[in-house]
Design an enzyme around this catalytic site. Structure first.
Site, short mmCIF file in Angstrom:
data_model
loop_
_atom_site.label_atom_id
_atom_site.label_comp_id
_atom_site.label_asym_id
_atom_site.label_seq_id
_atom_site.Cartn_x
_atom_site.Cartn_y
_atom_site.Cartn_z
N ASP A 14 3.00 -4.01 8.35
CA ASP A 14 1.70 -3.37 8.16
C ASP A 14 0.64 -4.44 8.41
O ASP A 14 0.45 -5.35 7.60
CB ASP A 14 1.65 -2.84 6.72
CG ASP A 14 0.33 -2.19 6.39
OD1 ASP A 14 -0.65 -2.35 7.15
OD2 ASP A 14 0.26 -1.53 5.32
N HIS A 18 0.87 -1.17 0.00
CA HIS A 18 0.00 0.00 0.00
C HIS A 18 0.91 1.23 0.00
O HIS A 18 2.01 1.20 0.57
CB HIS A 18 -0.83 -0.05 1.29
CG HIS A 18 -1.92 0.97 1.38
ND1 HIS A 18 -1.69 2.28 1.73
CD2 HIS A 18 -3.25 0.86 1.17
CE1 HIS A 18 -2.84 2.94 1.76
NE2 HIS A 18 -3.81 2.11 1.41
N GLN A 38 -4.50 -5.25 7.28
CA GLN A 38 -5.42 -6.20 6.67
C GLN A 38 -5.37 -7.56 7.34
O GLN A 38 -6.02 -8.50 6.88
CB GLN A 38 -5.15 -6.33 5.16
CG GLN A 38 -5.33 -5.05 4.38
CD GLN A 38 -6.79 -4.55 4.34
OE1 GLN A 38 -7.72 -5.27 4.71
NE2 GLN A 38 -6.98 -3.31 3.90
N CYS A 69 -4.80 2.26 -3.70
CA CYS A 69 -3.56 2.78 -3.11
C CYS A 69 -2.41 1.80 -3.26
O CYS A 69 -1.53 1.71 -2.38
CB CYS A 69 -3.75 3.15 -1.65
SG CYS A 69 -4.95 4.45 -1.42
N LYS A 120 -10.57 -0.08 10.25
CA LYS A 120 -10.62 -1.30 9.44
C LYS A 120 -10.94 -2.52 10.29
O LYS A 120 -11.04 -3.63 9.77
CB LYS A 120 -9.29 -1.51 8.73
CG LYS A 120 -9.01 -0.48 7.66
CD LYS A 120 -7.78 -0.85 6.85
CE LYS A 120 -7.22 0.31 6.09
NZ LYS A 120 -7.90 0.54 4.80
#
Ligand SMILES: Cc1ncc(COP(=O)(O)O)c(C=O)c1O
Ligand SMILES: Cc1ncc(COP(=O)(O)O)c(C=O)c1O
Lengths: 429, 147, 429, 147
Positions: A218, A141, A221, A384, A244
């Protein structure tokens, strides 16, 4: 074809029952009951989260860590309880969790803090030398790419990228060749927001550790979709976004190993992160306060704690199993629709409940609009992740991303609708 | 007509499948080129406008690029519309187009003035698509400043 | 003694009626109805604000500027409408308002952006040279002090301070001597969060403009209390925090003159602020998006718009007049209580509804605790303005800060309670 | 007794008005000094502990500083309590004190063990004041590491 995964053994949750907790899922869109398949962009929020924040604001609202009055004390306790809850959700101790405004902020915090170390504001083992290397991947991303580009440009470090194979998996052989003595930072996503594949992060962390490089993950997700134990994983730093993972906007978390946080200099400066201040200079508190300048997102933090409690109550194993089942069904059906090309359709990998795809002869925007006219919300564009799309020869794709509240029926309606896209636009005819 | 069909009128799908003035003309005379991009989806357009020797009349508008049917149709319709109008007229048309598209369904585009491009009226109810429809028009606005 | 102010002519609002809109004001604290006099730390939030955010989250929640689906479109419209509303509240155009997570973030954004300009990441007229001067004041909140200390340290610029007189007013003669050819930035607060005095900001801006210096104003303590027209004031940049102006936590605003925002390089990087991204480099959008990396605080922004609509509906003139009346009464009564020393008790100045004071022989923490036992919430400590306190020979003070929802009765209960502090602790006996 | 009075017991107000062991002793033998500060209010304390020649027994604890009555009384009571205890005992006392103060009113300090300092039990219900009461104890903990 079924996605290989040990967790598929967990019993499936009852998504239809959970939906009752999400008021927005009862709205109609264009005359159809909403099918929300854009949770990778932002999740919907259960009533428990909305109530937790509102209860706080109507009963105990006050600035924290600053007042001696009763409300301030209650607010401080609730805020620090929230920190402990959210930290615990990823297996961490409270002081290993820094509040941020979101994942983008968390990654910028790390990059700027290392920049400050480099610019000599605070001597630190994380200072970079010109020629030092930062390694990221070709599937990130923008939030886990551009901050490193800028850090490299400011410090003279070199940015390198682990390539992705045609099937969407990271090329670990190339990673082993790339990560070496000059590597100081390895930054990677746990799960790509376009491919949905769970990356081999343990292998990347092991590679980085061999060379003493700092690891930055990261977890945007993965946090709402898989059980996470960040200390057990051994990663140095990791970020996630509240919005999220069923939580409010305006809050996120940065997890850090204690020794790593201790050696990182401050990024944002201002109130509540100092020990002493004169007109000329300031001294800073230990982590996590060192990184929490100014009034923190108190209400959102309390909401996020309620969100992770909700996720925990449902059970991350159950959520993961449910989403794998949805992903399997989506994948299976989409593969059979003429003109649909799935991105990252690797065999035998663990994945979350999302697929991105191309519709031959129909632009992603048009495909998304068609789905929307049937009440189905998906995301279109590059999500993104422009370099990733370019790598696969496209500029935009359609992405359907599921969460714990999506039912089998949602998926069937989605699949039926996808079947109608090309005929509507007269593609392939 | 369903909402979707007010967006994707026949005319729009036609233009997007058979784009007019596609392919950039040679740079000759007072011509200028503008490149525009929609950052969300990566759609892009390169548009070239040539101004006649009177310095006022737009002679031809050509373009190329890739994008959704709305952005492609809009570029095609724009190129049709602008041939032979003056700079001032073009500016007024662009302004009116922008206003209508940003009106969230409140303003209609007059077919007598906008020709085929009037079919883009329906876009104004889809705010996420306004940028798609505007892409070529912004490119022309930009090119005219320099042509 | 009455505070000189032209606005005192505005009719007073009906605070007792407004209180009904703030559910928290009905709670009991230590057996007494709450008297909340800590609004300078954080304000309470009316039901309209809580409802606006909740309505959004239960009816239109989606990621903005990214999706083509109906919810995403509605969310984008609501989010951009909120921007226009909040910008309008300070007299600005929508594109002059950058969302931030709060004032601290806004000030760091400006300081880091100028740092990036200086470090050659983006050539800009705002780049600093070693020896260039940044001027701030001796009364700033740490948020408008430490970012400049850090910027000076990173760039070799020199930080200077406009001194404060014994009565709490800024020394404008000294300012005129300090601000000169080498001055590149003048940063000051509109209203001090300790002294409550409205500073002569027009004069400071005029001085700065004479020398072509950039002006940065901290409007945290003025935005909820005075009518503001930032473009008319002529300031280049200004910041405020949502949570101090009846809005949610996690959101704030940075106002910038169009030409100034255009020439500032990005600060945070990531999604939604770019035009093109390759693995090697990125190009950036124009303002305000250039400064809004990642998912913005959408819910909080919508809540903040409802907050400023609430303030506007009551009327800023009325609010200001009401708060001046409360401040006058407080000042008058406190001056007569033995052992109370008011900070910044200057005659003939415009002020907002707050006073900080010292209680002879009783530490501020103890004084605050005593007031709290009677249900009165005040702030104690240095209020993130340690150098200011040192300047007045103290380390901590008690601060009572009023807002539109405080009644005359609140003030009388507060004053009565203050009378009891020294007797309880046996001070002066 | 009102809640306020459980916080400000007579004993606490007494100690804060007549602080014991106030004024730093000379640095002699195995002594170490710690400076601690409460960043919220700027309160500070400098505390010095001396360890006897056996290397184990704390001989005297002296301090100076400024702050609220809780922090002053706590320093005074701590100094009384710690004279003559061993390092290990001191660590245990500090840990127990910390635990009780962080218990949000759940744990009491035993008067037989903590002497006057047991009067600080009430602080644990006032979480904003826990730091005040801890200040001297953290200083001793820190000093002992180096003494
Ligand atoms: C004058 C002033 N400036 C800046 C700030 C910082 O605001 P925030 O903590 O909301 O970032 C505050 C509030 O604490 C303030 O009163
Ligand atoms: C993988 C990944 N990383 C980072 C981000 C950025 O998160 P945010 O926009 O909440 O800061 C996102 C979401 O857009 C994401 O999917």
């Amino acid at each position: 074809m079924s996605t290989a995964n040990p967790e598929t053994a967990a019993p499936r949750l009852d998504a239809a029952r959970l939906r009752a907790d999400f008021p927005i899922l009862r709205v109609d869109v264009n005359g159809h009951p909403l099918v929300y398949l854009d949770s990778a962009a932002t999740s919907q929020k259960p009533t428990a989260v909305l109530d937790a924040e509102r209860d706080f604001l109507t009963h105990a609202n006050a600035a924290v860590h600053r007042g001696a009055h009763t409300l301030a004390g209650e607010a401080t306790d609730l805020f620090e309880d929230a920190r402990a809850t959210v930290a615990g959700f990823v297996g961490a101790a409270p002081e290993q969790l820094v509040w941020t405004s979101g994942a983008t902020m968390g990654l910028n915090l790390v990059a700027y803090s290392i920049g400050n170390a480099t610019l000599g504001r605070a001597p630190s083992r994380f200072a970079l030398q010109p020629g030092d290397e930062i390694v990221t991947t070709a599937i990130e991303h923008h939030a886990n790419l551009i901050p490193w580009q800028e850090l490299a440009a400011r410090t003279g470090a070199v940015l390198r990228h682990i390539p992705v194979r045609d099937d969407g998996t990271l090329d670990l052989d190339a990673a082993a060749a790339l990560i070496g003595e000059r590597t100081r930072i390895v930054a990677f996503t746990h799960v790509s927001n376009v491919l949905g594949i769970v990356n081999p992060v343990a292998a990347l962390i092991a590679l980085a550790q061999t060379h003493g490089a700092l690891t930055v993950m990261d977890a945007c997700q993965s946090a709402p979709h898989l059980p996470l134990d960040l200390p057990a994983l051994g990663v140095d730093l990791a970020v996630f976004s509240g919005h999220k993972m069923l939580g409010p906007y305006g809050v996120g978390g940065l997890y850090g190993r204690t020794d790593v946080l201790e050696d990182l200099p401050p990024f944002l400066t201002g109130g509540s992160m100092i020990t002493t201040v004169s007109l000329e200079a300031a001294e800073y508190l230990p982590p996590p306060q060192r990184f929490e300048a100014g009034t923190q997102p108190i209400g959102p933090a309390i909401g996020l704690a309620a969100a992770v409690q909700y996720l925990d109550a449902v059970g991350l194993e159950q959520i993961h199993a449910h989403e794998i089942a949805l992903a399997d069904r989506m994948g299976e059906a989409l593969r059979e629709i003429p003109g649909i090309r799935l991105l990252g359709d690797a065999a035998g990998v663990e994945r979350v409940g999302l697929w991105s795809f191309d519709v031959d002869g129909v632009h992603a925007h048009d495909a998304g609009q068609y789905l929307d006219s049937l009440g189905i919300a998906v995301r279109v564009g590059h999500h993104c992740a422009a370099p990733l799309h370019r790598r696969f020869g496209m500029t935009a794709s359609v992405r359907a991303s599921a969460a714990l509240y999506n039912t089998d029926d949602d998926i069937e309606r989605f699949i039926d609708a996808v079947r109608g896209i090309r005929p509507y636009f007269g593609a392939g005819s | 007509m369903s909402d979707l069909d007010t967006l994707y009128r026949e005319l729009i799908l036609d233009h997007s499948k058979h784009p007019q003035h596609f392919g950039l003309a040679d740079e000759e005379g007072a011509s200028a080129t503008s490149h525009q991009r929609n950052p969300v989806c990566g759609d892009e357009i390169t548009l070239r406008a040539r101004v006649a020797t009177d310095g006022e009349t737009i002679r031809d508008v050509t373009w190329e690029g890739s994008g959704c049917s709305i952005s492609q149709a809009s570029a095609s319709m724009l190129s049709d519309l602008m041939d032979g109008v003056t700079r001032d007229e073009a500016r007024t048309l662009i302004e009116g187009f922008r206003e209508a598209l940003r009106s969230r369904g409140q303003l209609d585009l007059d077919e007598d003035v906008y020709g085929d491009a009037a079919a883009l009226t329906g876009v104004s109810k889809f705010s996420a698509r306004v940028k798609c429809a505007m892409l070529a028009w912004v490119a022309l606005e930009d090119a005219l400043v320099r042509a």
